[in-house]
Motif scaffolding. Structure first.
Motif, PDB file in Angstrom:
ATOM      1  N   GLN A  13       6.088  77.836  17.404  1.00  0.00           N
ATOM      2  CA  GLN A  13       6.370  76.548  16.791  1.00  0.00           C
ATOM      3  C   GLN A  13       6.554  76.762  15.297  1.00  0.00           C
ATOM      4  OE1 GLN A  13       4.724  72.685  18.080  1.00  0.00           O
ATOM      5  NE2 GLN A  13       3.832  72.500  16.038  1.00  0.00           N
ATOM      6  N   LEU A  14       7.693  76.287  14.784  1.00  0.00           N
ATOM      7  CA  LEU A  14       8.055  76.460  13.388  1.00  0.00           C
ATOM      8  C   LEU A  14       8.142  75.119  12.679  1.00  0.00           C
ATOM      9  CD1 LEU A  14      10.949  79.042  13.865  1.00  0.00           C
ATOM     10  CD2 LEU A  14       8.581  79.533  13.211  1.00  0.00           C
ATOM     11  N   ARG A  15       7.801  75.123  11.398  1.00  0.00           N
ATOM     12  CA  ARG A  15       7.981  73.948  10.541  1.00  0.00           C
ATOM     13  C   ARG A  15       9.359  74.005   9.889  1.00  0.00           C
ATOM     14  NH1 ARG A  15       2.987  75.984   8.961  1.00  0.00           N
ATOM     15  NH2 ARG A  15       3.856  76.607   6.933  1.00  0.00           N
ATOM     16  N   VAL A  16      10.038  72.873   9.856  1.00  0.00           N
ATOM     17  CA  VAL A  16      11.362  72.805   9.234  1.00  0.00           C
ATOM     18  C   VAL A  16      11.427  71.586   8.326  1.00  0.00           C
ATOM     19  CG1 VAL A  16      12.455  74.006  11.160  1.00  0.00           C
ATOM     20  CG2 VAL A  16      12.385  71.503  11.147  1.00  0.00           C
ATOM     21  N   LEU A  17      12.354  71.602   7.364  1.00  0.00           N
ATOM     22  CA  LEU A  17      12.430  70.567   6.338  1.00  0.00           C
ATOM     23  C   LEU A  17      13.394  69.445   6.689  1.00  0.00           C
ATOM     24  CD1 LEU A  17      12.534  72.869   3.166  1.00  0.00           C
ATOM     25  CD2 LEU A  17      10.539  71.823   4.252  1.00  0.00           C
ATOM     26  N   ASP A  18      14.489  69.795   7.325  1.00  0.00           N
ATOM     27  CA  ASP A  18      15.522  68.826   7.692  1.00  0.00           C
ATOM     28  C   ASP A  18      15.813  69.058   9.160  1.00  0.00           C
ATOM     29  OD1 ASP A  18      18.124  67.724   8.310  1.00  0.00           O
ATOM     30  OD2 ASP A  18      18.496  67.522   6.159  1.00  0.00           O
ATOM     31  N   LEU A  19      15.317  68.173  10.017  1.00  0.00           N
ATOM     32  CA  LEU A  19      15.384  68.436  11.448  1.00  0.00           C
ATOM     33  C   LEU A  19      16.827  68.470  11.948  1.00  0.00           C
ATOM     34  CD1 LEU A  19      13.628  69.008  13.877  1.00  0.00           C
ATOM     35  CD2 LEU A  19      13.531  66.566  14.322  1.00  0.00           C
ATOM     36  N   ASP A  20      17.649  67.525  11.527  1.00  0.00           N
ATOM     37  CA  ASP A  20      19.020  67.479  12.037  1.00  0.00           C
ATOM     38  C   ASP A  20      19.829  68.694  11.608  1.00  0.00           C
ATOM     39  OD1 ASP A  20      18.562  65.103  13.349  1.00  0.00           O
ATOM     40  OD2 ASP A  20      19.298  63.855  11.699  1.00  0.00           O
ATOM     41  N   GLN A  21      19.769  69.019  10.327  1.00  0.00           N
ATOM     42  CA  GLN A  21      20.538  70.160   9.833  1.00  0.00           C
ATOM     43  C   GLN A  21      20.032  71.465  10.438  1.00  0.00           C
ATOM     44  OE1 GLN A  21      20.141  70.989   5.641  1.00  0.00           O
ATOM     45  NE2 GLN A  21      22.075  72.111   5.523  1.00  0.00           N
ATOM     46  N   THR A  22      18.723  71.633  10.504  1.00  0.00           N
ATOM     47  CA  THR A  22      18.163  72.862  11.039  1.00  0.00           C
ATOM     48  C   THR A  22      18.392  72.956  12.535  1.00  0.00           C
ATOM     49  OG1 THR A  22      16.480  72.738   9.302  1.00  0.00           O
ATOM     50  CG2 THR A  22      16.111  74.313  11.074  1.00  0.00           C
ATOM     51  N   LEU A  23      18.303  71.831  13.230  1.00  0.00           N
ATOM     52  CA  LEU A  23      18.564  71.833  14.665  1.00  0.00           C
ATOM     53  C   LEU A  23      20.002  72.237  14.954  1.00  0.00           C
ATOM     54  CD1 LEU A  23      17.501  71.263  17.491  1.00  0.00           C
ATOM     55  CD2 LEU A  23      18.113  68.862  17.164  1.00  0.00           C
ATOM     56  N   ASN A  24      20.937  71.801  14.127  1.00  0.00           N
ATOM     57  CA  ASN A  24      22.324  72.220  14.309  1.00  0.00           C
ATOM     58  C   ASN A  24      22.440  73.736  14.220  1.00  0.00           C
ATOM     59  OD1 ASN A  24      25.361  71.759  14.299  1.00  0.00           O
ATOM     60  ND2 ASN A  24      25.088  72.782  12.336  1.00  0.00           N
ATOM     61  N   PHE A  25      21.692  74.332  13.290  1.00  0.00           N
ATOM     62  CA  PHE A  25      21.699  75.789  13.194  1.00  0.00           C
ATOM     63  C   PHE A  25      21.187  76.431  14.488  1.00  0.00           C
ATOM     64  CE2 PHE A  25      18.857  79.404  12.819  1.00  0.00           C
ATOM     65  CZ  PHE A  25      19.749  80.399  12.465  1.00  0.00           C
ATOM     66  N   TYR A  26      19.999  76.003  14.949  1.00  0.00           N
ATOM     67  CA  TYR A  26      19.403  76.654  16.120  1.00  0.00           C
ATOM     68  C   TYR A  26      20.259  76.470  17.367  1.00  0.00           C
ATOM     69  CZ  TYR A  26      15.134  77.927  13.680  1.00  0.00           C
ATOM     70  OH  TYR A  26      14.245  78.514  12.817  1.00  0.00           O
ATOM     71  N   LYS A  27      20.915  75.325  17.484  1.00  0.00           N
ATOM     72  CA  LYS A  27      21.718  75.059  18.678  1.00  0.00           C
ATOM     73  C   LYS A  27      23.116  75.663  18.597  1.00  0.00           C
ATOM     74  CE  LYS A  27      21.565  70.883  20.397  1.00  0.00           C
ATOM     75  NZ  LYS A  27      21.529  69.388  20.496  1.00  0.00           N
TER      76      LYS A  27
END
Length: 308
Positions: A13-27
């Motif tokens: 489990q990781l902490r992220v600052l901007d969920l939408d932008q970071t989620l786009n990266f992971y996906k």
């Protein structure tokens, strides 16, 4: 293949600052699949070649970094015996009931090791809604996206007293240590730890502040895929740390970079086959740059200085 009752690192489990932008990266860039979202807004993901419910959870927070990681063990019996062994080693345990903060996961036993990191162990986890085919299987059910990450592979943690953490992994989790780096006075600077034929499932670096993470690594198929990942990085203007290059330590092929929230990611291929009866590989600290970056032959300052 797993060589003992600890099978693999199965969840981070990781902490992220901007969920939408970071989620786009992971996906869409790393290539993970979204599995579900929790009531408190966390997002659960998995790589296309993984069977378990999910392996990565992202949590919105004010600073990036590592919340915890969990290892899958081979049975409930092993889970209970290991919980007792954790307590006997000197770490207090707690129980996370099944299907609470990680959907699909059975009961988890949690504890904090000497480096200040929370680790957990579990035996049961549901299969993901979409898994690799098992009868006359195709190589994938949907063509992998982005960097085509195959699985969560390993993570590198920074914290104090890694010698004790290394001993815990060996004595309690039944892991072994194929490779180490020592200071001139013989103290442990870094250790690579595994429960399988992989050269590492996790690694430690000695550091005065507890609970820090250097990177989380995802497996790619081969060197060509590492180069493909570098192309995708350039197209998407991701900030690179180093690579594509090769390690002498673990002998893996690699590239390091930062995702939008500032967590360092490694995409990794290859590496030697580890066996617990092999002689341990030992590096002197003055050779660590060459060990980490075999082609460059020297340390890259950002690699040791930037952590979350």
């Amino acid at each position: 293949m797993a060589l003992n009752k600890t099978l693999r690192p199965g969840l981070i489990q990781l902490r992220v600052l901007d969920l939408d932008q970071t989620l786009n990266f992971y996906k869409n860039i790393l290539g993970l699949n979204e599995v579900c979202r929790t009531e408190d807004g966390r997002v659960c993901l998995k790589a296309y070649d993984e069977f378990d419910h999910h392996s990565v959870t992202l949590r919105l927070a004010e600073e990036p970094g590592f919340d915890y990681a969990a290892f899958k063990v081979d049975s409930e019996e092993t889970l209970e015996k290991m919980a007792e062994a954790v307590e006997a080693f000197g770490y207090q345990t707690d129980v996370v009931p099944a299907n609470t903060n990680q959907p699909g996961f059975g009961k988890r036993i949690g504890f904090t090791i000497s480096t200040g990191h929370r680790l957990e162990i579990y035996a049961d986890v549901e299969l993901a809604p979409q898994i690799p085919e098992t009868r006359n299987p195709n190589i994938w059910t949907e063509e992998p996206r982005g960097m085509r990450a195959q699985r969560l592979d390993h993570f590198l943690l920074y914290g104090p007293n890694i010698a004790e953490a290394e001993r815990f992994c060996k004595e309690v989790l039944g892991m072994f240590v194929p490779e180490v780096c020592n200071t001139p006075d013989g103290k442990r600077l870094a250790a690579w730890v595994t429960s399988s034929n992989k050269p590492h499932d996790l690694a430690f670096v000695e550091y005065d502040k507890p609970g820090k993470m250097h990177h989380v690594g995802f497996l790619l198929q081969d060197w060509n895929d590492v180069g493909h990942a570098a192309d995708i990085m350039a197209i998407n203007h991701l900030k690179q740390d180093i690579g594509p290059t090769r390690h002498a330590i673990t002998r893996g092929q690699t590239i390091y970079f930062w995702e939008p929230s500032g967590n360092r990611i490694e995409v990794y291929a290859g590496g030697y086959t580890a066996y617990p009866d092999n002689p341990q590989r030992v590096w002197d600290s003055e050779q660590l740059g060459r060990g980490l970056f075999y082609y460059e032959g020297e340390m890259i300052p950002s690699f040791l200085q930037i952590i979350t």
